[in-house]
Scaffold this motif. Structure first.
Motif, PDB file in Angstrom:
ATOM      1  N   GLN A  75      -1.252  16.586   0.528  1.00  0.00           N
ATOM      2  CA  GLN A  75      -2.490  16.243  -0.166  1.00  0.00           C
ATOM      3  C   GLN A  75      -2.339  14.925  -0.923  1.00  0.00           C
ATOM      4  N   ARG A  76      -1.192  14.725  -1.554  1.00  0.00           N
ATOM      5  CA  ARG A  76      -0.956  13.460  -2.263  1.00  0.00           C
ATOM      6  C   ARG A  76      -0.948  12.277  -1.299  1.00  0.00           C
ATOM      7  N   LEU A  77      -0.402  12.476  -0.105  1.00  0.00           N
ATOM      8  CA  LEU A  77      -0.402  11.433   0.911  1.00  0.00           C
ATOM      9  C   LEU A  77      -1.828  11.074   1.310  1.00  0.00           C
ATOM     10  N   LEU A  78      -2.662  12.086   1.521  1.00  0.00           N
ATOM     11  CA  LEU A  78      -4.063  11.842   1.871  1.00  0.00           C
ATOM     12  C   LEU A  78      -4.794  11.110   0.752  1.00  0.00           C
ATOM     13  N   GLU A  79      -4.539  11.514  -0.486  1.00  0.00           N
ATOM     14  CA  GLU A  79      -5.182  10.861  -1.629  1.00  0.00           C
ATOM     15  C   GLU A  79      -4.756   9.406  -1.750  1.00  0.00           C
ATOM     16  N   LYS A  80      -3.475   9.126  -1.526  1.00  0.00           N
ATOM     17  CA  LYS A  80      -2.985   7.752  -1.589  1.00  0.00           C
ATOM     18  C   LYS A  80      -3.624   6.911  -0.489  1.00  0.00           C
ATOM     19  N   GLY A  81      -3.757   7.474   0.701  1.00  0.00           N
ATOM     20  CA  GLY A  81      -4.419   6.772   1.800  1.00  0.00           C
ATOM     21  C   GLY A  81      -5.870   6.455   1.469  1.00  0.00           C
ATOM     22  N   ALA A  82      -6.564   7.408   0.850  1.00  0.00           N
ATOM     23  CA  ALA A  82      -7.957   7.183   0.454  1.00  0.00           C
ATOM     24  C   ALA A  82      -8.054   6.076  -0.593  1.00  0.00           C
ATOM     25  N   GLN A  83      -7.119   6.052  -1.540  1.00  0.00           N
ATOM     26  CA  GLN A  83      -7.100   4.987  -2.556  1.00  0.00           C
ATOM     27  C   GLN A  83      -6.901   3.627  -1.903  1.00  0.00           C
ATOM     28  N   ILE A  84      -5.991   3.549  -0.949  1.00  0.00           N
ATOM     29  CA  ILE A  84      -5.714   2.283  -0.261  1.00  0.00           C
ATOM     30  C   ILE A  84      -6.948   1.816   0.495  1.00  0.00           C
ATOM     31  N   GLU A  85      -7.612   2.742   1.176  1.00  0.00           N
ATOM     32  CA  GLU A  85      -8.834   2.381   1.898  1.00  0.00           C
ATOM     33  C   GLU A  85      -9.918   1.906   0.954  1.00  0.00           C
ATOM     34  N   LEU A  86     -10.094   2.602  -0.177  1.00  0.00           N
ATOM     35  CA  LEU A  86     -11.099   2.207  -1.159  1.00  0.00           C
ATOM     36  C   LEU A  86     -10.832   0.817  -1.718  1.00  0.00           C
ATOM     37  N   ALA A  87      -9.562   0.487  -1.892  1.00  0.00           N
ATOM     38  CA  ALA A  87      -9.183  -0.816  -2.441  1.00  0.00           C
ATOM     39  C   ALA A  87      -9.260  -1.916  -1.393  1.00  0.00           C
ATOM     40  N   GLY A  88      -9.573  -1.544  -0.150  1.00  0.00           N
ATOM     41  CA  GLY A  88      -9.672  -2.545   0.893  1.00  0.00           C
ATOM     42  C   GLY A  88      -8.322  -2.912   1.494  1.00  0.00           C
ATOM     43  N   GLY A  89      -7.355  -2.069   1.356  1.00  0.00           N
ATOM     44  CA  GLY A  89      -6.029  -2.331   1.911  1.00  0.00           C
ATOM     45  C   GLY A  89      -4.970  -2.231   0.833  1.00  0.00           C
ATOM     46  N   ARG A  90      -3.737  -2.378   1.234  1.00  0.00           N
ATOM     47  CA  ARG A  90      -2.623  -2.288   0.297  1.00  0.00           C
ATOM     48  C   ARG A  90      -2.656  -3.480  -0.638  1.00  0.00           C
ATOM     49  N   THR A  91      -2.867  -3.215  -1.892  1.00  0.00           N
ATOM     50  CA  THR A  91      -2.885  -4.303  -2.869  1.00  0.00           C
ATOM     51  C   THR A  91      -1.487  -4.630  -3.369  1.00  0.00           C
ATOM     52  N   THR A  92      -0.533  -3.756  -3.119  1.00  0.00           N
ATOM     53  CA  THR A  92       0.840  -3.988  -3.556  1.00  0.00           C
ATOM     54  C   THR A  92       1.733  -4.399  -2.396  1.00  0.00           C
ATOM     55  N   ALA A  93       1.134  -4.728  -1.259  1.00  0.00           N
ATOM     56  CA  ALA A  93       1.914  -5.097  -0.086  1.00  0.00           C
ATOM     57  C   ALA A  93       2.695  -6.381  -0.339  1.00  0.00           C
ATOM     58  N   VAL A  94       3.841  -6.463   0.299  1.00  0.00           N
ATOM     59  CA  VAL A  94       4.700  -7.633   0.184  1.00  0.00           C
ATOM     60  C   VAL A  94       4.799  -8.259   1.568  1.00  0.00           C
ATOM     61  N   SER A  95       4.758  -9.581   1.640  1.00  0.00           N
ATOM     62  CA  SER A  95       4.860 -10.246   2.937  1.00  0.00           C
ATOM     63  C   SER A  95       6.256 -10.043   3.509  1.00  0.00           C
ATOM     64  N   ILE A  96       6.361 -10.165   4.821  1.00  0.00           N
ATOM     65  CA  ILE A  96       7.662 -10.000   5.471  1.00  0.00           C
ATOM     66  C   ILE A  96       8.642 -11.067   4.998  1.00  0.00           C
ATOM     67  N   GLU A  97       8.138 -12.264   4.725  1.00  0.00           N
ATOM     68  CA  GLU A  97       9.013 -13.338   4.240  1.00  0.00           C
ATOM     69  C   GLU A  97       9.583 -12.986   2.870  1.00  0.00           C
ATOM     70  N   ASP A  98       8.733 -12.464   1.985  1.00  0.00           N
ATOM     71  CA  ASP A  98       9.203 -12.061   0.659  1.00  0.00           C
ATOM     72  C   ASP A  98      10.202 -10.915   0.759  1.00  0.00           C
ATOM     73  N   MET A  99       9.953  -9.976   1.680  1.00  0.00           N
ATOM     74  CA  MET A  99      10.865  -8.847   1.854  1.00  0.00           C
ATOM     75  C   MET A  99      12.219  -9.328   2.364  1.00  0.00           C
ATOM     76  N   ARG A 100      12.213 -10.245   3.315  1.00  0.00           N
ATOM     77  CA  ARG A 100      13.477 -10.789   3.837  1.00  0.00           C
ATOM     78  C   ARG A 100      14.244 -11.516   2.740  1.00  0.00           C
ATOM     79  N   ALA A 101      13.529 -12.271   1.909  1.00  0.00           N
ATOM     80  CA  ALA A 101      14.185 -12.988   0.811  1.00  0.00           C
ATOM     81  C   ALA A 101      14.806 -11.993  -0.175  1.00  0.00           C
ATOM     82  N   LEU A 102      14.113 -10.923  -0.463  1.00  0.00           N
ATOM     83  CA  LEU A 102      14.632  -9.899  -1.371  1.00  0.00           C
ATOM     84  C   LEU A 102      15.882  -9.236  -0.787  1.00  0.00           C
ATOM     85  N   ILE A 103      15.844  -8.943   0.501  1.00  0.00           N
ATOM     86  CA  ILE A 103      17.014  -8.349   1.164  1.00  0.00           C
ATOM     87  C   ILE A 103      18.194  -9.304   1.099  1.00  0.00           C
ATOM     88  N   GLN A 104      17.936 -10.562   1.393  1.00  0.00           N
ATOM     89  CA  GLN A 104      19.003 -11.570   1.363  1.00  0.00           C
ATOM     90  C   GLN A 104      19.584 -11.689  -0.052  1.00  0.00           C
TER      91      GLN A 104
END
Length: 110
Positions: A75-104
């Protein structure tokens, strides 16, 4: 070096079988499983393919294990998905370039 904390034993994984999955699911999710099962059977009759049934059983097998580990997680997963859809997408998403830099950065810190 710190001693790792042992993980709890994994829950018994129910068979990818409708009867076993129904028994493993909380009562609140059985209706949803039943409705999806009926739709999948109807579509399988039309398409003459079991692929959708296999996909459905796989999904609910994962859901059953998730619920066995932590009740209410589906149920929490469904609620989180609904929040993401309402917000128009993941607002906390990180670009792949930023993720690679963080890993490095973390790899170099070790």
């Amino acid at each position: 070096m710190a001693t790792p904390v042992p993980l709890p034993p994994p829950p018994q994984i129910p068979a990818a079988d409708p009867e076993a999955l129904r028994a493993a699911l909380p009562t609140a999710l059985r209706e949803e499983f039943d409705a999806e099962w009926v739709r999948a059977l109807d579509r399988a009759k039309q398409s003459h393919s079991l692929a959708e049934i296999h996909d459905l059983l796989n999904k609910w097998q994962h859901t059953a294990v998730m619920e066995m580990r932590e009740s209410g997680s589906y149920q929490r997963l469904l609620e989180k998905g609904a929040q993401i859809e309402l917000a128009g997408g993941r607002t906390t998403a990180v670009s792949i370039e930023d993720m690679r830099a963080l890993i490095q950065q973390r790899l170099q810190a070790d």
